[in-house]
Design an enzyme around this catalytic site. Structure first.
Site, short mmCIF file in Angstrom:
data_model
loop_
_atom_site.label_atom_id
_atom_site.label_comp_id
_atom_site.label_asym_id
_atom_site.label_seq_id
_atom_site.Cartn_x
_atom_site.Cartn_y
_atom_site.Cartn_z
N CYS A 49 10.43 0.54 -1.20
CA CYS A 49 9.72 -0.47 -0.36
C CYS A 49 10.05 0.15 1.27
CB CYS A 49 9.95 -1.91 -0.39
SG CYS A 49 9.72 -3.06 1.01
N CYS A 52 12.65 -3.33 2.74
CA CYS A 52 13.49 -3.78 2.00
C CYS A 52 14.86 -2.83 0.97
CB CYS A 52 13.52 -5.19 1.65
SG CYS A 52 13.05 -4.96 -0.22
N CYS A 98 5.84 -6.43 -2.46
CA CYS A 98 7.12 -5.84 -3.57
C CYS A 98 7.65 -7.53 -3.58
CB CYS A 98 8.17 -5.22 -1.53
SG CYS A 98 9.63 -5.29 -2.35
N CYS A 101 11.17 -8.31 -1.04
CA CYS A 101 11.15 -8.60 -0.19
C CYS A 101 9.65 -9.79 0.71
CB CYS A 101 10.96 -7.77 1.55
SG CYS A 101 9.70 -6.68 1.32
N CYS A 121 -2.95 0.72 -6.17
CA CYS A 121 -3.60 1.14 -4.73
C CYS A 121 -2.61 0.97 -3.83
CB CYS A 121 -5.50 1.79 -4.67
SG CYS A 121 -5.86 1.96 -3.39
FE FE Z 1 10.68 -4.52 -0.05
#
Ligand code: FE
Length: 133
Positions: A49, A52, A98, A101, A121
């Site tokens: 990510c 984060c 995510c 976060c 996607c």
């Molecule tokens: Fe994240």
């Protein structure tokens, strides 16, 4: 697996992310197809990510979708990502976020090539690629 929810404030996100990252991760924007860094990336590695650092996807699950966005058949692990119904833009889609976060990553569709039939996607700009050594 329940995770501790990130307590980062909007002002902190604005300071931490680039404007382009902020618009996608925090405002659910979409990068133009074929514009991102990873749609044509074939190197082995992992995708974290960009907000984060959580491990989200692995190169072994990446496939050629032809959409211009990096596409995966599954997340790196159960619980890496969360999904939520998204009814914006006159469509009913499954948003992918995510799990740590709650950053917006993209959408998941049921027309993927793997046994699970999923096509994640994902916006390149929501990801950070770490190439295998
Ligand atoms: Fe994240």
């Amino acid at each position: 697996m329940a995770k501790t929810k990130d307590k980062t404030t909007d002002d902190e996100w604005r300071g931490r992310l680039t404007e382009e990252q902020y618009q996608v991760l925090r405002k659910k924007g979409t990068e133009p197809p074929f514009s991102g860094e990873y749609w044509d990336n074939h190197d082995p590695g992992i995708y974290k990510c960009a907000g984060c650092g959580e491990l989200l996807f692995a190169s072994g699950d990446k496939f050629e979708s032809g959409t211009g966005w990096p596409s995966f058949t599954r997340a790196a692990a159960d619980g890496s990502v969360e999904t939520r119904t998204d009814t914006s833009h006159g469509m009913v889609r499954k948003e992918v976020l995510c799990s740590k976060c709650s950053g917006h990553l993209g959408h998941v569709f049921d027309d993927g090539p793997g046994p699970g039939g999923k096509r994640y996607c994902i916006n390149s700009i929501s990801l950070e690629f770490i190439k295998d050594e």
